[in-house]
Design a protein around this motif. Structure first.
Motif, short mmCIF file in Angstrom:
data_model
loop_
_atom_site.label_atom_id
_atom_site.label_comp_id
_atom_site.label_asym_id
_atom_site.label_seq_id
_atom_site.Cartn_x
_atom_site.Cartn_y
_atom_site.Cartn_z
N ILE A 139 0.83 -1.21 0.00
CA ILE A 139 0.00 0.00 0.00
C ILE A 139 0.87 1.27 0.00
O ILE A 139 0.60 2.22 -0.73
N VAL A 140 1.93 1.25 0.79
CA VAL A 140 2.85 2.40 0.84
C VAL A 140 3.48 2.61 -0.56
O VAL A 140 3.59 3.74 -1.05
N ASN A 141 3.85 1.51 -1.21
CA ASN A 141 4.40 1.59 -2.58
C ASN A 141 3.41 2.16 -3.56
O ASN A 141 3.75 2.99 -4.40
N GLN A 142 2.16 1.67 -3.47
CA GLN A 142 1.12 2.16 -4.38
C GLN A 142 0.94 3.67 -4.25
O GLN A 142 0.68 4.36 -5.22
N ALA A 143 1.10 4.16 -3.03
CA ALA A 143 0.94 5.60 -2.79
C ALA A 143 2.17 6.38 -3.27
O ALA A 143 2.13 7.61 -3.34
#
Ligand code: 5GP
Length: 194
Positions: A139-143
């Motif tokens: 999720i952090v990567n997607q953001a």
């Protein structure tokens, strides 16, 4: 033993060779003084990392994450767990297989609360096989946000998550690391932080 190891030794219940129950202070009833100390430890460890946001997973990550956020003066976002895979606009989502519940959940965070400007500390209550943290990292990567490290209250060192994450070059700080839960006893690894 550090303050957390003492608490685990006094109140933790060994349910099996791989599961520790800490419902009296972390997973059901919450000990606010202990959470405050945990927050202080994580804040000390990551004080120079330029963190702008803490990301955790509901529900047991919230208490230690909020106390850390209070000390670091940054907001805390908890990923929500949902049962089914449904595509919803405005969310970052990832799949997480739960070690204790033996089910797969979709976890999600609103795009409103995580952006490419964020410098993130991921926090969670337990580290076992690393699935929850990997989901949060996804999720952090997607953001497009930057991850500076992972803080774990209790790491089970005999499971694979810690090694998996550290081999990826991720900074993992665990306040207590359990070496084994054999014969109904909790044994700690000596190198746990503080
Ligand atoms: P992982 O995703 O690393 O395999 O497992 C971590 C997640 O499973 C944590 O968020 C925690 O909720 C749960 N968990 C894993 N092992 C234990 C355990 O021994 N005791 C408790 N109470 N929760 C655990």
């Amino acid at each position: 033993m550090n303050f957390l190891e003492q608490k685990i030794a006094a109140e933790g219940k060994v349910l099996s060779e791989s599961v520790l129950k800490v419902d009296s202070f972390l997973n059901h009833q919450v000990d606010p003084q202990l959470m405050q100390k945990i927050g202080e430890e994580f804040a000390k460890l990551f004080s120079d990392a330029g963190i702008t946001k803490i990301v955790t997973l509901e529900s047991s990550g919230i208490a230690p994450a909020v106390m850390t956020g209070l000390r670091l003066n940054v907001p805390v976002v908890f990923a929500r767990k949902r049962k089914s895979l449904t595509l919803v606009d405005g969310l970052y989502s990832a799949e997480v297989h739960s070690f204790t519940k033996r089910e797969t959940n979709e976890i999600s965070v609103s795009k409103d609360y995580l952006t490419s400007d964020d410098v993130v500390l991921i926090l969670d209550d337990f580290l076992a096989n690393g699935q929850a943290v990997l989901g949060l990292m996804d999720i952090v990567n997607q953001a497009g946000a930057k991850l500076v490290g992972v803080g774990i209250v209790i790491e089970k060192g005999f499971q694979q998550g810690g090694q998996l994450l550290r081999e990826k070059g991720i900074r993992v700080e665990s306040l207590a690391i359990i070496d084994s839960l054999t014969n109904g006893e909790v044994t700690f690894k000596r190198e746990a932080t503080h």
